[in-house]
Design an enzyme around this catalytic site. Structure first.
Site, mmCIF file in Angstrom:
data_model
loop_
_atom_site.group_PDB
_atom_site.id
_atom_site.type_symbol
_atom_site.label_atom_id
_atom_site.label_comp_id
_atom_site.label_asym_id
_atom_site.label_seq_id
_atom_site.Cartn_x
_atom_site.Cartn_y
_atom_site.Cartn_z
ATOM 1 N N SER A 289 0.798 -1.227 0.000
ATOM 2 C CA SER A 289 0.000 0.000 0.000
ATOM 3 C C SER A 289 0.829 1.276 0.000
ATOM 4 O O SER A 289 0.355 2.315 -0.451
ATOM 5 C CB SER A 289 -0.946 0.011 1.207
ATOM 6 O OG SER A 289 -0.208 -0.019 2.417
ATOM 7 N N HIS B 267 -5.342 -4.106 -1.212
ATOM 8 C CA HIS B 267 -5.120 -3.133 -2.283
ATOM 9 C C HIS B 267 -5.034 -3.818 -3.641
ATOM 10 O O HIS B 267 -4.308 -3.364 -4.538
ATOM 11 C CB HIS B 267 -3.868 -2.319 -1.993
ATOM 12 C CG HIS B 267 -4.017 -1.414 -0.818
ATOM 13 N ND1 HIS B 267 -4.577 -0.150 -0.915
ATOM 14 C CD2 HIS B 267 -3.725 -1.587 0.495
ATOM 15 C CE1 HIS B 267 -4.601 0.411 0.281
ATOM 16 N NE2 HIS B 267 -4.090 -0.432 1.153
ATOM 17 N N LYS C 173 -12.499 -1.044 0.900
ATOM 18 C CA LYS C 173 -11.802 -0.271 -0.134
ATOM 19 C C LYS C 173 -12.580 -0.385 -1.447
ATOM 20 O O LYS C 173 -13.571 0.291 -1.629
ATOM 21 C CB LYS C 173 -10.349 -0.734 -0.235
ATOM 22 C CG LYS C 173 -9.550 -0.393 1.027
ATOM 23 C CD LYS C 173 -8.110 -0.797 0.932
ATOM 24 C CE LYS C 173 -7.294 -0.261 2.104
ATOM 25 N NZ LYS C 173 -7.742 -0.703 3.429
#
Length: 403
Positions: free
Chosen positions: A190, A218, A249
Site C-alpha cells: 500500500s 489493495h 476499499k
C-alpha cells in the site's frame, strides 16, 4: 472531566511533550473533515467545495454507486442496524452467510469468514493457525496488521527482505526444521504501489513445501482480468492457500474484512480466532453494500478494467514532468519526495489548488522515504487527472521538488 493527581499530571506532561516532538518533526497527521459523500469530488467542512479527491481507497468508485447505496438501505430496513452480539451467541443472519458464500465464489475458494476489518482478519489468523512447531516468513514491508498478527502467534518468525526471492529462499532453507511453513506477503503493497512476485513466491513455496498467504486489500476488485486480485493477475490462483482482504476499499468502501481459503481452516477460525469470537457481527447495511459490490464485479469486468488506462495516464504524465513515482501499474502512485516536511507542505499547497492528497512520513513509511501518495479511481475523469498533474508541477517547482 480531566483526571487529577500527580500521576495524571505527569502523564499529561509526557504526552504533550511527545506530541510537540511530532509537530516539530513535521510528521503531524491532521484529519480533514469531509461534509459530503465519498467520491472523486468532495466538499470539506467549512465550505471548501470543488475538491478533487486523490487520496481514497475507493478504487472502483463504488462507495457512492446508487445500486450499492440502495442495497445498504434495503438491508438496513429488513435486518436492522445490527445484532448487538457476536455471531456464536446470537449473531449470524442469512445475509452474512450469503456474503461469505459470495466471497468464496468470487475468489474460487472453498469457504470464507467475515471480520469487522481486515486488520482483525490479520490479527486473528496466525495465532489460530500456527503453533511453536511452525514457522512464518514475512516480507519486511508487510502491512502493520500482518506484523501485529504475526507478533500474536507463537510460531518461529522469519523476516525476508522486501520482494527479495534469494533472501526468501535462504529463510525457507533455514525454516525446514519446522513442521509447517507459511509465507506471508501483501499482494500489493500500500505504501509503494508495488506488486509481490507471487509466481516466484509460489515456486519457492512448492520447492520447500510451504503454504502461501496474501493480503489483498489493495488488489481485490481491480487487479487481474476479473478483479480477483494479484493471484489472478499473475496466474497462481491454484497455488495461494489463504487470502485475507477487505470490504472497506474497492468493495463498497464501508468496513469489514474476511479470510477465504480451505474449509477446515475457516471452520477452525470460527472456533479459535479471537477477533471473530469477540467482535460484533458486521452491520447489515455494510453487508448489503459489499454484497452488491461483488454482484457488480461478477456481472461485468468493465469497472475493474477501467483502472489501467487512467493509472497509466497519471504515471506517465507525472514521470514526464520530472517526478519519481514508486511502484508499477498500480493505482497507488507514490510521489517520492524524501523529506517529511516537504511532503506535508506540498500536500497543503495541493489542497489550496483544489487537489486532496496526503503526505506520508515516518512512522507510516521509513525515515527518508516521505512521499505524497496519490490514488487513482475508476471514477476520475481524464480532466481530473490532468488537473492533478498540473497542480503537482506548480507546487513542485514552488518548493524546489522540480527544477
Amino acid at each position: 472531566r480531566a483526571a487529577s493527581g500527580a500521576a495524571a499530571a505527569q502523564l499529561r506532561q509526557r504526552l504533550e511533550s511527545e506530541l510537540e516532538d511530532i509537530r516539530g518533526a513535521g510528521t503531524w497527521k491532521s484529519e480533514r473533515v469531509i461534509a459530503s459523500r465519498q467520491g472523486p469530488h468532495l466538499r470539506l467542512a467549512g465550505g471548501g467545495g470543488g475538491i478533487i479527491n486523490f487520496c481514497a481507497n475507493n478504487y472502483l468508485g463504488l462507495s457512492s454507486h446508487p445500486e450499492v447505496i440502495r442495497a445498504a438501505v434495503e438491508a438496513l430496513e429488513e435486518f436492522g442496524a445490527g445484532l448487538s452480539s457476536v455471531r456464536f451467541i446470537c449473531g449470524t443472519q442469512s445475509i452474512h452467510k450469503d456474503l461469505e458464500d459470495k466471497i468464496a465464489r468470487f475468489h474460487q475458494r472453498e469457504d470464507a469468514i467475515l471480520y469487522a476489518s481486515c486488520f482483525d482478519a490479520n490479527a486473528g489468523i496466525f495465532e489460530a493457525l500456527l503453533t511453536p512447531e511452525d514457522a512464518v516468513l514475512s516480507d519486511e514491508l508487510n502491512h502493520a496488521s500482518i506484523i501485529d498478527g504475526i507478533r500474536l502467534c507463537k510460531a518461529n518468525k522469519y523476516r525476508y527482505k522486501h520482494m527479495d526471492m534469494q533472501d526468501l529462499e535462504t529463510k525457507l532453507q533455514e525454516a525446514q526444521k519446522h513442521r509447517l511453513r507459511l509465507v506471508a506477503t501483501d499482494g500489493a503493497f500500500s505504501m509503494d504501489g508495488d506488486i509481490a512476485p507471487l509466481r516466484e513466491i509460489c515456486q519457492l513455496a512448492q520447492k520447500y513445501d510451504a503454504l502461501v498467504f496474501i493480503d489483498e486489500c489493495h488488489a481485490t476488485g481491480f487487479l487481474g482480468p476479473n478483479g480477483r486480485g494479484t493471484d489472478e493477475l499473475l496466474g497462481v490462483m491454484d497455488k495461494v492457500t489463504i487470502i485475507n482482504s477487505t470490504l472497506g476499499k474497492a468493495l463498497g468502501g464501508a468496513a469489514g474484512g474476511y479470510t477465504t481459503g480451505p474449509k477446515p481452516l475457516i471452520d477452525l477460525l470460527r472456533q479459535r480466532s479471537r477477533p471473530y469470537l469477540f467482535s460484533n457481527s458486521l452491520p447489515p447495511a455494510v453487508v448489503g453494500c459489499a454484497s452488491k459490490a461483488l454482484d457488480l464485479l461478477m456481472e461485468s469486468n468493465a469497472i475493474a478494467q477501467s483502472m489501467a488506462a487512467k493509472t497509466q495516464r497519471f504515471r506517465s504524465k507525472m514521470t514526464a514532468a520530472g517526478f519519481t513515482i514508486s511502484g508499477k501499474d498500480h493505482p497507488i502512485c507514490p510521489v517520492m519526495l524524501g523529506d517529511a516536511r516537504l511532503a506535508s507542505v506540498m500536500a497543503e499547497d495541493m489542497l489550496n489548488r483544489g487537489i486532496y492528497v496526503i503526505g506520508f512520513s515516518y512512522p507510516v513509511v521509513p525515515k527518508g522515504k516521505a512521499r505524497i501518495r496519490v490514488q487513482i479511481s475508476a471514477v476520475h475523469s481524464d480532466e481530473d487527472i490532468d488537473r492533478c498533474v498540473e497542480a503537482f508541477t506548480e507546487v513542485g517547482r514552488k518548493h524546489g521538488a522540480l527544477p
